[in-house]
Design an enzyme around this catalytic site. Structure first.
Site, PDB file in Angstrom:
ATOM      1  N   SER A 143     -51.637 -32.169   2.285  1.00  0.00           N
ATOM      2  CA  SER A 143     -51.227 -30.953   1.510  1.00  0.00           C
ATOM      3  C   SER A 143     -49.824 -30.257   1.850  1.00  0.00           C
ATOM      4  CB  SER A 143     -52.312 -29.988   1.279  1.00  0.00           C
ATOM      5  OG  SER A 143     -51.706 -28.844   0.784  1.00  0.00           O
ATOM      6  N   TYR A 156     -58.060 -23.735   5.498  1.00  0.00           N
ATOM      7  CA  TYR A 156     -57.533 -25.012   4.470  1.00  0.00           C
ATOM      8  C   TYR A 156     -56.454 -25.690   5.282  1.00  0.00           C
ATOM      9  CZ  TYR A 156     -55.885 -27.906   0.610  1.00  0.00           C
ATOM     10  OH  TYR A 156     -55.615 -28.918  -0.204  1.00  0.00           O
TER      11      TYR A 156
END
Length: 258
Positions: A143, A156
């Site tokens: 990501s 995250y």
């Protein structure tokens, strides 16, 4: 019973997290590209539904219910799989948006177990078959959060940075072997479940993430990138592909029309 994927005429691609979103779109796209696709995720009914869609288009698909955080289950899956040329690690997710002072360590642990340890365990289990194929490819979906921290995203970002480090280190360690290691790092992708899971089922908060954003990425955009990367000539490795919608210049620089 062994998982037979149609003999040597078809290359086999394993896709984790294939019951929905980016994983399902990637499985469909790789099947269209001529791979025999093995779809894995925890939700057996959803997997079977995606597999049926692929077969209806003339593709080859084999659903297999698998929790990537269960090492014994991963080992059993690898033992049953006859061959593997491509592994696409998509299983992951974000859970919670609390800042560090209020964050639940359980959420952080869950994200690390799925995004990092799950990827590690499946990659370890399938590496012998990938290398034995003479032309293996491992794809890790990280990501843009791998590289940029933001408030409420500590757990995250940490997990996806772990996935990034896994890919980068494996590429170094596999140098000289017939194995490519590809990392794809998407920015804002509008899927049906990612933000909903992150906001613990709160639809209004999940929808607000994409409100007013003209043209966020969708699952098919990432699937196209995966299929392109794995279909490059064998001597070409796409080390890292960062992709964002045009409306997103950085992790927290997003153009909105409303």
């Amino acid at each position: 019973m062994a998982i037979s994927t149609g003999g040597p005429q078809l290359r086999t691609a394993v896709v984790t997290g294939a019951s929905g979103g980016i994983g399902a779109a990637t499985a469909r796209e790789l099947a269209r590209a001529g791979f025999a696709v093995v779809l894995t995720a925890r939700r057996a009914e959803r997997l079977e539904s995606v597999a049926k869609e692929i077969r209806a288009e003339g593709g080859t698909a084999h659903p297999y219910a698998l929790d990537v955080t269960d090492p014994e289950a991963v080992t059993a899956f690898a033992e049953r799989l006859e061959r593997c040329e491509v592994l696409v690690n998509i299983a992951g997710g974000a859970f919670g948006v609390e800042e560090i002072a209020q964050a639940d360590p359980g959420d952080w642990r869950h994200m690390y177990e799925v995004n990092v340890l799950g990827t590690l365990q499946v990659t370890q289990a399938l590496m012998p078959k990938l290398v034995a194929s003479g032309d293996g490819t491992v794809v890790v979906l990280s990501s843009t959060a791998s590289f940029t921290c933001y408030e409420g995203g500590g757990g995250y970002s940490a997990a996806k940075h772990g996935a990034h480090v896994l890919a980068e280190t494996l590429r170094l360690e596999a140098c000289g072997q017939p194995l490519r290691v590809v990392e794809i790092a998407p920015g804002m992708v509008h899927t049906e479940e990612f933000s909903l899971n992150r906001y613990r089922g709160d639809t209004s908060k999940a929808d607000a993430v994409y409100a007013g954003v003209p043209g966020p990425l969708v699952a098919q955009d990432v699937a196209d990138a995966v299929a392109w990367a794995v279909s490059r000539p064998s001597h070409v490795n796409i080390d890292l592909l960062v992709m964002r919608p045009r409306a997103q210049a950085a992790q927290h620089k997003v153009h909105r029309t409303t």
